[in-house]
Structures are given as C-alpha cells and as structure tokens.
Design an enzyme around this catalytic site. Structure first.
Site, PDB file in Angstrom:
ATOM      1  N   HIS A  18       9.548  -2.231  -6.317  1.00  0.00           N
ATOM      2  CA  HIS A  18       8.974  -0.942  -5.880  1.00  0.00           C
ATOM      3  C   HIS A  18       8.267  -0.259  -7.047  1.00  0.00           C
ATOM      4  O   HIS A  18       7.165   0.249  -6.916  1.00  0.00           O
ATOM      5  CB  HIS A  18      10.081   0.012  -5.402  1.00  0.00           C
ATOM      6  CG  HIS A  18      10.790  -0.382  -4.148  1.00  0.00           C
ATOM      7  ND1 HIS A  18      12.167  -0.455  -4.074  1.00  0.00           N
ATOM      8  CD2 HIS A  18      10.336  -0.685  -2.915  1.00  0.00           C
ATOM      9  CE1 HIS A  18      12.523  -0.786  -2.843  1.00  0.00           C
ATOM     10  NE2 HIS A  18      11.430  -0.943  -2.122  1.00  0.00           N
ATOM     11  N   LYS A  42      18.389   1.368   8.960  1.00  0.00           N
ATOM     12  CA  LYS A  42      19.766   0.912   8.786  1.00  0.00           C
ATOM     13  C   LYS A  42      20.553   1.938   7.959  1.00  0.00           C
ATOM     14  O   LYS A  42      19.962   2.758   7.253  1.00  0.00           O
ATOM     15  CB  LYS A  42      19.803  -0.465   8.111  1.00  0.00           C
ATOM     16  CG  LYS A  42      18.646  -0.659   7.182  1.00  0.00           C
ATOM     17  CD  LYS A  42      18.437  -2.069   6.745  1.00  0.00           C
ATOM     18  CE  LYS A  42      17.339  -2.001   5.709  1.00  0.00           C
ATOM     19  NZ  LYS A  42      16.188  -2.605   5.720  1.00  0.00           N
ATOM     20  N   ARG A  91       5.208  -8.872  -0.501  1.00  0.00           N
ATOM     21  CA  ARG A  91       5.847  -9.914  -1.305  1.00  0.00           C
ATOM     22  C   ARG A  91       5.405 -11.308  -0.899  1.00  0.00           C
ATOM     23  O   ARG A  91       5.455 -12.226  -1.679  1.00  0.00           O
ATOM     24  CB  ARG A  91       7.368  -9.803  -1.178  1.00  0.00           C
ATOM     25  CG  ARG A  91       7.929  -8.614  -1.911  1.00  0.00           C
ATOM     26  CD  ARG A  91       9.364  -8.360  -1.546  1.00  0.00           C
ATOM     27  NE  ARG A  91       9.482  -7.989  -0.145  1.00  0.00           N
ATOM     28  CZ  ARG A  91      10.568  -7.480   0.420  1.00  0.00           C
ATOM     29  NH1 ARG A  91      11.654  -7.314  -0.303  1.00  0.00           N
ATOM     30  NH2 ARG A  91      10.590  -7.147   1.682  1.00  0.00           N
ATOM     31  N   SER A 128      15.879  -4.505  -1.840  1.00  0.00           N
ATOM     32  CA  SER A 128      17.039  -3.621  -2.035  1.00  0.00           C
ATOM     33  C   SER A 128      18.290  -4.234  -1.418  1.00  0.00           C
ATOM     34  O   SER A 128      19.382  -4.164  -1.999  1.00  0.00           O
ATOM     35  CB  SER A 128      16.783  -2.253  -1.376  1.00  0.00           C
ATOM     36  OG  SER A 128      15.665  -1.637  -1.949  1.00  0.00           O
TER      37      SER A 128
HETATM   38  O1  PNS Z   1      11.507   0.454   2.533  1.00  0.00           O
HETATM   39  P1  PNS Z   1      11.322   0.193   3.999  1.00  0.00           P
HETATM   40  O2  PNS Z   1      12.647   0.329   4.720  1.00  0.00           O
HETATM   41  O3  PNS Z   1      10.638  -1.112   4.270  1.00  0.00           O
HETATM   42  O4  PNS Z   1      10.358   1.361   4.522  1.00  0.00           O
HETATM   43  C1  PNS Z   1       9.956   1.398   5.863  1.00  0.00           C
HETATM   44  C2  PNS Z   1       9.228   2.726   6.171  1.00  0.00           C
HETATM   45  C3  PNS Z   1      10.086   3.909   5.801  1.00  0.00           C
HETATM   46  C4  PNS Z   1       7.930   2.764   5.402  1.00  0.00           C
HETATM   47  C5  PNS Z   1       8.926   2.703   7.702  1.00  0.00           C
HETATM   48  O5  PNS Z   1      10.102   2.427   8.400  1.00  0.00           O
HETATM   49  C6  PNS Z   1       8.336   4.020   8.191  1.00  0.00           C
HETATM   50  O6  PNS Z   1       7.165   4.267   8.011  1.00  0.00           O
HETATM   51  N1  PNS Z   1       9.193   4.869   8.824  1.00  0.00           N
HETATM   52  C7  PNS Z   1       8.801   6.144   9.321  1.00  0.00           C
HETATM   53  C8  PNS Z   1       8.759   6.166  10.856  1.00  0.00           C
HETATM   54  C9  PNS Z   1       7.412   5.699  11.355  1.00  0.00           C
HETATM   55  O7  PNS Z   1       6.375   6.235  11.011  1.00  0.00           O
HETATM   56  N2  PNS Z   1       7.459   4.675  12.226  1.00  0.00           N
HETATM   57  C10 PNS Z   1       6.277   4.061  12.768  1.00  0.00           C
HETATM   58  C11 PNS Z   1       5.748   3.002  11.821  1.00  0.00           C
HETATM   59  S1  PNS Z   1       4.307   2.221  12.449  1.00  0.00           S
END
Ligand code: PNS
Length: 162
Positions: A18, A42, A91, A128
């Site tokens: 990150h 989660k 990645r 993570s």
């Molecule tokens: O580190 P992560 O868990 O891969 O991050 C995922 C994240 C937080 C970027 C994604 O889940 C997100 O954008 N969540 C916010 C809710 C949202 O906008 N959902 C629609 C996505 S198209």
C-alpha cells in the site's frame, strides 16, 4: 491544472505494498487523499481510529498526502472532496477482474476514473490478510509492513490471545 487522486482501502493494516503505491502516487499527482473505509466488508482486526492512526504515521513523511475516513460509496467520498480520480495498485491478474469491475462501476455511477499502478514485483505477494495470518501463526513479518504497524499487530494479537 492540479490533479488529485484518492487511494482507497481497508488498510487493516497498511502494508509496504500500500505504502509503495501511495508514495508513487504522491510523486506523480499534486495531492493524494488516502481514504480509509470505515466499515470494511470483512470484520476488521483494527478499529477505524487505529487504521487511520497507522496510515497517518507511515505517510507523515510524504508530501501532499492526507488521510481521511469514509463511509458509504467511494464515489460519494470522491465527490465530497471534488476529486475525480481513484488510484489503486494492481498486484496481478488475480486483482484485475474485481478491480476492473469496481473501476467500471465507479465510472458508471459517479463518473470517477480509476488509474492503476502496477505494484513493485518484490511486493506483489503482499496482502493485509496474509500478513495477519503469518503474524497470528508466529511467522516473521519483517519487511511486509512498516515497523510501527508490525509492533501494533503483534500487540493486538497478543492482547487478543491473552
Ligand atoms: O483494501 P480493500 O478492502 O481492497 O478496499 C476496498 C474498497 C474499500 C476500496 C472498496 O470496498 C470500496 O470502494 N468500498 C466502498 C463502498 C463502495 O463504493 N462500493 C462500490 C464499489 S464499485
């Protein structure tokens, strides 16, 4: 023209992967807002305030980076910041399909563009979840997360098991 980007994530906790993406984004864009999601899909190991604090500490030396929490849709957060670009690390192919879907959805629902940064090959195995699993099972997590994060992780796992 200044271009600001949002680097979103759960950051539970922030890894060297990150941090590399945030650092490289900060060198190429005028401002980076690291957006820490309040309610990850989660169950998080770290509370939102802890995740924010760790991200803030490890990005403190980077110019033009600020850290914020968000709840709800990422595109709504982007709009609230008047930012039209999301920047994420890729990645490999395993990330691609889901990331592409989210990028297309965010473009559709919010007219927010996504740019992808190919992660450094020497960091592309990091996640993570894996770092937490290795730490939980007593493995060596040196080099996978910043030192301050490793310390917080060990302390959390020790207090959870104690
Ligand atoms: O580190 P992560 O868990 O891969 O991050 C995922 C994240 C937080 C970027 C994604 O889940 C997100 O954008 N969540 C916010 C809710 C949202 O906008 N959902 C629609 C996505 S198209």
């Amino acid at each position: 023209m200044t271009v600001s980007v949002v680097c979103p994530g759960s950051f539970d906790p922030i890894t060297m992967g990150h941090l590399d993406v945030i650092e490289r984004a900060s060198e190429r864009f005028d401002e980076v807002v690291v957006a820490v999601v309040a309610n990850p899909g989660k169950q998080a190991l770290f509370e939102l305030e802890e995740r924010l604090d760790l991200v803030t500490q490890v990005t403190a030396g980077l110019g033009s980076v600020r850290v914020a929490a968000f709840e709800g849709l990422l595109v709504d957060f982007c709009r609230s910041q008047s930012i039209g670009v999301i920047c994420k690390g890729l990645r490999g192919v395993a990330d691609f399909e889901y990331e592409q879907q989210m990028a297309q959805m965010n473009l559709h629902i919010g007219n927010v563009e996504t740019v992808f940064v190919a992660t450094r090959p020497d960091l592309s195995y990091l996640s993570s979840s894996l770092v937490k699993e290795v730490a939980r099972l007593g493995g060596d997590i040196t080099g996978t997360v910043p030192d301050v994060v490793a310390t917080a992780l060990r302390a959390r796992l020790a207090s959870d098991s104690g």
